[in-house]
Scaffold this active site. Structure first.
Site, PDB file in Angstrom:
ATOM      1  N   LYS A 124       5.495 -10.943 -18.619  1.00 26.25           N
ATOM      2  CA  LYS A 124       5.153  -9.591 -19.058  1.00 26.25           C
ATOM      3  C   LYS A 124       3.797  -9.586 -19.745  1.00 26.25           C
ATOM      4  CE  LYS A 124       7.163  -7.799 -17.419  1.00 26.25           C
ATOM      5  NZ  LYS A 124       8.160  -7.631 -16.404  1.00 26.25           N
ATOM      6  N   CYS A 179       0.859  -1.175   0.000  1.00 26.27           N
ATOM      7  CA  CYS A 179       0.000   0.000   0.000  1.00 26.27           C
ATOM      8  C   CYS A 179       0.897   1.227   0.000  1.00 26.27           C
ATOM      9  CB  CYS A 179      -0.871   0.013   1.240  1.00 26.27           C
ATOM     10  SG  CYS A 179      -1.776  -1.528   1.463  1.00 26.27           S
ATOM     11  N   ASN A 205       0.555   0.152   6.134  1.00 33.03           N
ATOM     12  CA  ASN A 205       1.064  -0.694   5.062  1.00 33.03           C
ATOM     13  C   ASN A 205       1.743  -1.877   5.727  1.00 33.03           C
ATOM     14  OD1 ASN A 205       2.266  -1.857   2.849  1.00 33.03           O
ATOM     15  ND2 ASN A 205       3.856  -0.305   2.624  1.00 33.03           N
ATOM     16  N   GLY A 206       1.321  -3.090   5.388  1.00 33.53           N
ATOM     17  CA  GLY A 206       1.921  -4.283   5.981  1.00 33.53           C
ATOM     18  C   GLY A 206       0.851  -5.282   6.375  1.00 33.53           C
TER      19      GLY A 206
HETATM   20  O1  M6R Z   1      11.160  -5.190  -6.499  1.00 35.66           O
HETATM   21  P1  M6R Z   1      11.458  -6.597  -6.889  1.00 35.66           P
HETATM   22  O2  M6R Z   1      12.368  -6.695  -8.066  1.00 35.66           O
HETATM   23  O3  M6R Z   1      11.986  -7.412  -5.732  1.00 35.66           O
HETATM   24  O4  M6R Z   1      10.071  -7.209  -7.292  1.00 35.66           O
HETATM   25  C1  M6R Z   1       9.935  -8.556  -7.613  1.00 35.66           C
HETATM   26  C2  M6R Z   1       8.637  -8.825  -8.340  1.00 35.66           C
HETATM   27  O5  M6R Z   1       7.554  -8.500  -7.542  1.00 35.66           O
HETATM   28  C3  M6R Z   1       8.544  -8.018  -9.643  1.00 35.66           C
HETATM   29  O6  M6R Z   1       9.639  -8.277 -10.463  1.00 35.66           O
HETATM   30  C4  M6R Z   1       7.263  -8.369 -10.413  1.00 35.66           C
HETATM   31  O7  M6R Z   1       7.328  -9.684 -10.833  1.00 35.66           O
HETATM   32  C5  M6R Z   1       7.067  -7.410 -11.589  1.00 35.66           C
HETATM   33  N1  M6R Z   1       5.847  -6.696 -11.428  1.00 35.66           N
HETATM   34  C6  M6R Z   1       6.988  -8.083 -12.892  1.00 35.66           C
HETATM   35  O8  M6R Z   1       6.889  -7.188 -13.935  1.00 35.66           O
END
Ligand code: M6R
Length: 602
Positions: free
Chosen positions: A483, A2, A99-100
């Site tokens: 993607k 959030c 948030n959490g």
């Molecule tokens: O901030 P991070 O790289 O740790 O996030 C990991 C995933 O949540 C993030 O790569 C997610 O899969 C993307 N929204 C994909 O496009």
């Protein structure tokens, strides 16, 4: 997941709404705002959906010089007005945004609040009702009641609390969820990330887990949960506020795809001294001393880690394991004698990755966070940090952070391989290759109309699709599929090309789109065979092939680059394909349903 923002000491409504709009990428299923004018009036407004719905509900007289606001990604309870934040105590004295996730909220509710009538399904309401109970029954001032509750809470939180009996204070607390405290002239501001309030201040205090603070317009008192004073220095943030604006683009995702050549050039500049790779020697030594490297990540970052494994193994000779952080954290494998951990995370806030890092730190093992966000939680808590230097990534779908992660892992691989005296690493002309990547990416983004046509032709109405590839193309197939599904909602699977025929080929029928990736010299011909297999069953095949393996009729010819770095270019048409599939369906490309940018809950 959030977004939270609070301000004390200046007209709050627009500051909060702007902050919320900047934070909307963190969650966007509902939003709310609390304002207090310090003249005896307080206002609470909440709405389901985007910030614009909240804005539309606010009446002109709802103003204040203190306020807290929230944009939500639901964890406890559906996205309804009742469950939106701020949550409040039944007597309308306390207002709280969060948030959490509070893990022991049910226990606290049963033990202390059996006589309270709840108006929401949230874990957050338990906290605000409990603060109210302790304040009333123990006759405690708000800050003391808040700290009493925090000492009982298990879980992750960034909290902002206002007490209507002393409304010129915002009480805040942080544990495992991001929160920055911005220092202004005659006002103070609190937000989930600094970028969201850069128009208000550039001076920030980085709060740590376990910090609680009493914030008024010209005073900040920070303590630990036992009430001991804590000193946290303020620092000036050097971030270009334009980097987080869309400029002339309709969506951030396309802007961020287009920025990738510049990111490659920046990395080639910043991580090289002339042609010599330049990485903190302590990081290089720690990795070179290890007998196994463990890469932990989630989502797109995990896919970048799969590419990094190939690069690190080739140029350092050190075996590499790549793990999904969410699995690794609770099923630690038998580790090697001298492990070195790499955390790949765009945001530096991913809760699943942090669970692993905490255990790595408990075992006093060396770790490196490769992140886009300086000062983020995983950066602070790891032994070392390398920055992605990709500039703020706002679209929920990660693009430029992925390619930066691949490039930074290559930089690390070369530095460590050279340290180990490996000729293969010395011969790796990475600076030149990053230049080729930048040129190749530019060529691909310049040809984006072609990808738009492919999306229109093959993806406009399909319900499912496949990506296939072998070697590093398999890793890119996983990323291309993620993607496409996350922004267009087309159910897409990434497959090792040869695996389809072991079962999944049953799903191929007339018109099923299959995107085939061909860069791997060892298997280019075999992948062509796999393409024929799906074509014979009616698939519409889209081929992205490296120049040396391209054949007439291939849809995208990928610019020449060394094979292990080919994901840097192969992923670009995959990102564009997802972008156009989503945009052509009229979807909100930057904010796909059910998602949030940084996943700060497990
Ligand atoms: O901030 P991070 O790289 O740790 O996030 C990991 C995933 O949540 C993030 O790569 C997610 O899969 C993307 N929204 C994909 O496009």
């Amino acid at each position: 997941m959030c977004g939270i923002v609070g301000v004390v000491g200046k007209p709050a409504r627009d500051v909060l709404l702007n902050g919320l709009k900047n934070l909307e990428y963190r969650g966007y299923d509902s939003a709310g705002i609390y304002l207090n004018d310090l003249q005896g009036h307080q206002y609470l407004t909440k709405a389901v959906g985007r910030i614009k719905n909240l804005e539309a509900k606010l009446t002109p007289d709802e103003q204040g010089v203190v306020g807290i606001a929230h944009t939500r990604w639901a964890t406890h309870g559906k996205p309804t007005v009742a469950n939106a934040h701020p949550q409040y105590s039944s007597d309308n004295r306390f207002y709280l945004v969060h948030n959490g996730v509070i893990e022991n909220y049910a226990t606290l509710k049963n033990k202390y609040l059996s006589d309270v009538e709840f108006h929401s399904d949230t874990d957050t309401e338990v906290i605000v009702q409990l603060v109210d109970k302790f304040a009333r029954e123990d006759n405690l001032p708000a800050f003391a009641a808040f700290k009493k509750v925090l000492n009982l809470v298990e879980g992750s939180y960034a909290f902002l609390l206002v007490d209507n009996t002393e409304p010129d204070h915002i009480f805040i607390a942080k544990n495992k969820s991001p929160m920055m405290l911005g220092v202004g002239d005659g006002f103070n501001i609190i937000a989930s990330d600094a970028i969201s309030v850069l128009d208000q201040t550039r001076t920030f205090i980085d709060l740590h887990d376990g910090d609680v603070a009493d914030v008024t317009k010209d005073k900040i008192v920070i303590e630990d949960l036992q009430g001991n004073a804590v000193d946290r220095p303020a620092k000036e943030l050097d971030i270009d506020p334009n980097a987080s604006s869309k400029g002339t683009y309709e969506f951030f995702m396309l802007k961020e795809i287009d920025e990738q050549p510049a990111v490659m050039r920046r990395l080639a500049q910043d991580y090289f001294d002339g042609n010599n790779v330049k990485v903190d020697p302590a990081i290089v030594q720690a990795a070179a001393d290890s007998d196994r490297i463990y890469i932990l990540a989630a989502g797109t970052s995990y896919h970048a880690g799969l590419v990094g494994k190939n690069l690190l193994e080739k140029y350092t000779g050190i075996p590499v394991e790549v793990g999904l952080a969410s699995e690794f954290g609770y099923h630690f494998p038998r580790l090697s004698k001298k492990p070195f951990f790499i955390f790949l995370t765009q945001s530096g806030e991913t809760a699943d990755s942090r669970v692993v890092l905490t255990q790595v730190n408990d075992r006093q093992l060396p770790s490196l966070t490769i992140t886009n966000v300086e000062g983020s939680t995983l950066s602070r808590e790891a032994t070392y940090t390398m920055l992605l230097k990709a500039g703020p990534e706002i679209a929920v779908a990660s693009t430029k952070a992925y390619t930066a992660q691949v490039a930074v892992q290559a930089i690390l691989a070369k530095a460590v391989g050279e340290k180990l005296g490996l000729q293969v690493a010395r011969d790796f002309d990475l600076k030149h290759q990053l230049g080729l990547a930048a040129e190749g990416m530019q060529q691909l983004v310049d040809g984006k109309e072609k990808i738009d046509e492919l999306a229109k032709k093959y993806l406009a109405t399909t319900r499912n699709a496949f990506y296939i590839g072998r070697g590093v193309d398999y890793a890119v197939a996983l990323e291309g599929a993620l993607k496409l599904k996350e922004v267009s909602y087309i159910q897409t699977e990434g497959f090792a090309a040869a695996e389809l025929k072991h079962g999944t080929i049953a799903l191929i029928e007339k018109g099923t789109p299959v995107v085939a990736l061909i860069n791997d010299p060892a298997t280019a011909d075999l992948t062509r065979g796999n393409i024929r297999e799906v074509q014979s069953r009616g698939a519409n095949v889209i081929v992205f092939a490296a120049k040396e393996f391209a054949q007439p009729g291939d849809d995208v010819v990928l610019p020449q680059i060394e094979y292990y770095l080919s994901p840097l270019v192969t992923v670009v048409p995959a990102q564009l394909l997802a972008y156009y599939a989503s945009k052509n369906k009229g979807l909100d490309v930057d904010k796909p349903r059910n998602l949030a940018k940084s996943v700060t809950v497990e």
